[in-house]
Design an enzyme around this catalytic site. Sequence first.
Site, PDB file in Angstrom:
ATOM      1  N   GLU A 193      -6.323 -73.946  34.075  1.00 59.09           N
ATOM      2  CA  GLU A 193      -6.885 -73.346  35.280  1.00 59.09           C
ATOM      3  C   GLU A 193      -7.513 -72.016  34.875  1.00 59.09           C
ATOM      4  O   GLU A 193      -6.920 -71.254  34.112  1.00 59.09           O
ATOM      5  CB  GLU A 193      -5.769 -73.113  36.311  1.00 59.09           C
ATOM      6  CG  GLU A 193      -6.230 -72.422  37.593  1.00 59.09           C
ATOM      7  CD  GLU A 193      -5.078 -72.218  38.592  1.00 59.09           C
ATOM      8  OE1 GLU A 193      -3.905 -72.360  38.217  1.00 59.09           O
ATOM      9  OE2 GLU A 193      -5.381 -71.903  39.756  1.00 59.09           O
ATOM     10  N   HIS A 229      -0.488 -67.240  34.945  1.00 60.34           N
ATOM     11  CA  HIS A 229       0.724 -67.995  35.263  1.00 60.34           C
ATOM     12  C   HIS A 229       0.745 -69.338  34.543  1.00 60.34           C
ATOM     13  O   HIS A 229      -0.279 -69.805  34.063  1.00 60.34           O
ATOM     14  CB  HIS A 229       0.878 -68.206  36.779  1.00 60.34           C
ATOM     15  CG  HIS A 229      -0.210 -69.029  37.410  1.00 60.34           C
ATOM     16  ND1 HIS A 229      -1.353 -68.468  37.940  1.00 60.34           N
ATOM     17  CD2 HIS A 229      -0.331 -70.366  37.594  1.00 60.34           C
ATOM     18  CE1 HIS A 229      -2.125 -69.431  38.427  1.00 60.34           C
ATOM     19  NE2 HIS A 229      -1.533 -70.596  38.232  1.00 60.34           N
ATOM     20  N   HIS A 288       0.203 -76.897  34.215  1.00 54.63           N
ATOM     21  CA  HIS A 288      -1.020 -76.249  33.749  1.00 54.63           C
ATOM     22  C   HIS A 288      -0.742 -74.818  33.307  1.00 54.63           C
ATOM     23  O   HIS A 288       0.328 -74.274  33.569  1.00 54.63           O
ATOM     24  CB  HIS A 288      -2.107 -76.268  34.838  1.00 54.63           C
ATOM     25  CG  HIS A 288      -1.787 -75.468  36.062  1.00 54.63           C
ATOM     26  ND1 HIS A 288      -1.089 -75.968  37.139  1.00 54.63           N
ATOM     27  CD2 HIS A 288      -2.071 -74.179  36.390  1.00 54.63           C
ATOM     28  CE1 HIS A 288      -0.966 -75.033  38.067  1.00 54.63           C
ATOM     29  NE2 HIS A 288      -1.547 -73.941  37.642  1.00 54.63           N
TER      30      HIS A 288
HETATM   31 CO    CO Z   1      -2.071 -72.428  39.075  1.00 52.32          CO
END
Ligand code: CO
Length: 146
Positions: free
Chosen positions: A132, A8, A81
């Site tokens: 991440e 994502h 992110h």
């Molecule tokens: Co995230």
Amino acid sequence: MKIGRLNHVGVACPNVEAAAKVYAELYGASEATPAKDFAHLGVRVVFVSLPNMQIELIEPLGEASPIHKFLEKNPAGGQHHMCFEVADIIAARDAMIARGARVLGTGEPYIGAHGVPVIFVHPKDTGGVLVELMQAPGEGDHGDPA
Ligand code: CO
């Protein structure tokens, strides 16, 4: 350690429902979860599902939220992110440290909004991009965030 698929992109926004409406009305991306509060993470989240990944819309819950400062600098919101899947989060964390990257917080993986362990790598280690890393969800779990 090698990163896997993009899971994502995290987008900080002042209001997740309003942001989800924009993705639905402007881009036709109308498959979204209801807003969910993660009090212990300090965020309110909506996941917008696309064929190959998700957009993670993140709204701060309170001033201690990790998103709070970002929104102070970017009041209209913005890309926050990118999250890549890894096969083994502990091996990934150890590899990041061995390669000289800075893992945020205590360095211990914790359960993120997708219900699997995650770490964050300092944006200064990746040309200004907060990264991440997420333990890859099991086969049946993808696209079905906890
Ligand atoms: Co995230």
